[in-house]
Design an enzyme around this catalytic site. Structure first.
Site, PDB file in Angstrom:
ATOM      1  N   GLY A  80     -36.131  56.756  11.407  1.00  0.00           N
ATOM      2  CA  GLY A  80     -35.333  55.712  10.876  1.00  0.00           C
ATOM      3  C   GLY A  80     -33.893  55.446  11.919  1.00  0.00           C
ATOM      4  O   GLY A  80     -32.798  55.415  11.414  1.00  0.00           O
ATOM      5  N   ALA A  81     -34.231  55.109  13.273  1.00  0.00           N
ATOM      6  CA  ALA A  81     -33.445  54.790  14.364  1.00  0.00           C
ATOM      7  C   ALA A  81     -32.655  53.676  14.233  1.00  0.00           C
ATOM      8  O   ALA A  81     -33.078  52.639  15.022  1.00  0.00           O
ATOM      9  CB  ALA A  81     -33.981  55.253  15.629  1.00  0.00           C
ATOM     10  N   GLY A  82     -31.587  53.520  13.016  1.00  0.00           N
ATOM     11  CA  GLY A  82     -30.781  52.449  13.109  1.00  0.00           C
ATOM     12  C   GLY A  82     -29.693  52.831  13.915  1.00  0.00           C
ATOM     13  O   GLY A  82     -29.749  53.371  15.043  1.00  0.00           O
ATOM     14  N   ALA A  83     -28.407  52.508  13.426  1.00  0.00           N
ATOM     15  CA  ALA A  83     -27.190  52.629  14.128  1.00  0.00           C
ATOM     16  C   ALA A  83     -27.046  54.179  14.297  1.00  0.00           C
ATOM     17  O   ALA A  83     -26.930  54.654  15.467  1.00  0.00           O
ATOM     18  CB  ALA A  83     -26.139  51.963  13.314  1.00  0.00           C
TER      19      ALA A  83
ATOM     20  N   LYS B 122     -19.202  64.752   1.040  1.00  0.00           N
ATOM     21  CA  LYS B 122     -19.433  63.442   1.867  1.00  0.00           C
ATOM     22  C   LYS B 122     -19.647  62.402   0.721  1.00  0.00           C
ATOM     23  O   LYS B 122     -19.358  61.192   0.875  1.00  0.00           O
ATOM     24  CB  LYS B 122     -20.442  63.725   2.832  1.00  0.00           C
ATOM     25  CG  LYS B 122     -21.223  62.630   3.569  1.00  0.00           C
ATOM     26  CD  LYS B 122     -20.074  62.004   4.445  1.00  0.00           C
ATOM     27  CE  LYS B 122     -20.382  60.653   5.127  1.00  0.00           C
ATOM     28  NZ  LYS B 122     -21.581  60.380   5.656  1.00  0.00           N
TER      29      LYS B 122
ATOM     30  N   ASN C 147     -14.236  51.136  11.996  1.00  0.00           N
ATOM     31  CA  ASN C 147     -15.656  51.081  11.859  1.00  0.00           C
ATOM     32  C   ASN C 147     -16.003  50.190  10.632  1.00  0.00           C
ATOM     33  O   ASN C 147     -15.079  50.059   9.610  1.00  0.00           O
ATOM     34  CB  ASN C 147     -16.291  52.499  11.425  1.00  0.00           C
ATOM     35  CG  ASN C 147     -17.735  52.594  11.477  1.00  0.00           C
ATOM     36  OD1 ASN C 147     -18.511  52.093  12.523  1.00  0.00           O
ATOM     37  ND2 ASN C 147     -18.452  53.053  10.271  1.00  0.00           N
TER      38      ASN C 147
HETATM   39  O1  PAF Z   1     -21.591  55.095   5.441  1.00  0.00           O
HETATM   40  C1  PAF Z   1     -20.722  55.056   6.489  1.00  0.00           C
HETATM   41  O2  PAF Z   1     -20.332  54.197   6.900  1.00  0.00           O
HETATM   42  C2  PAF Z   1     -20.353  56.622   6.814  1.00  0.00           C
HETATM   43  O3  PAF Z   1     -20.905  57.421   6.404  1.00  0.00           O
HETATM   44  C3  PAF Z   1     -18.775  56.700   7.120  1.00  0.00           C
HETATM   45  C4  PAF Z   1     -18.432  58.015   7.527  1.00  0.00           C
HETATM   46  C5  PAF Z   1     -18.111  56.221   5.773  1.00  0.00           C
HETATM   47  C6  PAF Z   1     -17.986  55.727   8.150  1.00  0.00           C
HETATM   48  O4  PAF Z   1     -17.952  54.415   8.174  1.00  0.00           O
END
Ligand code: PAF
Length: 301
Positions: A7-10, A179, A247
């Protein structure tokens, strides 16, 4: 070690790419991405600057032996991935680095040796053959079923030596919940509002919603025997939003591409587990429904 990144996406490409500096790595992922990697290598930009040349395939047909399968498929693809990986159920250790609740349990129903993993790395898919490492986050690995601390420690060492900051966890179930609560806050809010992760910290309206998501989640975690500290969880949400401020969360990436999201295994899983134990989670339920309504509106799904 010989790694298969399934599953090599990002995210899987980042891990596989970094591991390939010292280990034998095979990436398995979507055809266009794998073809580009075979042609020009895998380019990792942002916090990492590297071009590497791991083996890249569309399936596992040519894989004969390996030590570790790292699963990075979307949570809703875990069952299908496990069927494809049947030849390795007895032979390799399986490590999940997926988002959400329930992945490790599915693995443990089939494979003999399962490790749980949690990563806070922020990665974005740029184009076939290229990913952007937007934020460096810790990775925790711990034994889940059929494995021990020693096996987990070997992986932690292998990851760390390749520039993936990793720690051994003696309580991977707690880390998985922590998480999931972070994802339950960052992912739907960034997905619905179409903002980068760092935006969460800039609005008191959003930080208030985060507190409500966490409070509901903590009640459900407690039903499962996990008593997480509220302040520690909130601190984690703020620190990950900050470390991955630049991100685009995986949920926003999915929505932008018109793909199904992982909402069911994140906020949806909190709601579901809460319902089973008689705890209602109206905020998580609302977020789940809103994200699903957006998915529904997408022509590509
Ligand atoms: O799903 C995600 O995008 C990641 O788990 C995280 C840590 C929230 C960073 O974008």
């Amino acid at each position: 070690m010989r790694f298969l990144i399934f599953g090599a996406g990002a995210l899987g490409s980042l891990f596989g790419g970094l591991l390939s500096q010292r280990h034998e790595v095979m990436l398995v992922g979507r055809r266009v991405h794998m073809e580009a990697i075979r042609r020009n290598g895998l380019k990792i930009g942002g916090r990492t600057n590297l071009v590497v040349h791991p083996t890249a395939q569309e399936d596992i047909a040519e894989v004969e032996s390996l030590d570790v399968v790292v699963l990075t498929v979307k949570a809703y693809d875990t069952e299908g991935a496990l069927e494809a990986l049947k030849p390795f159920w007895r032979k390799a250790a399986f490590l999940s680095l997926q988002n959400g609740l329930g992945n490790e349990d599915l693995l443990a129903e089939r494979a003999d040796r399962v490790l749980g993993g949690v990563t806070n790395q922020g990665v974005t898919f740029v184009a076939p053959g290229e990913v952007y490492h937007a934020g460096i986050g810790d990775t925790y690995i711990g034994p889940y079923r059929g494995t021990g601390l020693e096996e987990a420690a070997e992986l932690v060492e292998a990851f760390s030596m390749c520039g993936i900051p990793s720690e051994l966890s003696e309580d991977i179930r707690g880390e998985l919940w922590l998480k999931t609560l972070v994802n339950a806050c960052i992912n739907p809010l960034t997905g619905l509002l179409e903002v980068k992760n760092g935006h969460i910290l800039q609005s008191t309206f959003l930080t208030d919603v985060v507190r409500e998501i966490v409070d509901e989640g903590l009640q459900v975690a407690a039903l499962q025997g996990l008593h997480l500290d509220r302040e520690e969880v909130l601190e984690k949400v703020w620190s990950i939003a900050e470390a991955t401020a630049d991100n685009i969360s995986s949920m926003l990436q999915d929505l932008e591409k018109g793909r199904r999201t992982e909402i069911d295994s994140i906020n949806g899983a909190i709601v579901e587990r809460g319902r089973e134990g008689g705890v209602s989670c109206p905020i998580n339920s609302l977020l789940t429904n809103l994200v699903k309504a957006l998915e529904e509106a997408s022509p590509a799904i």
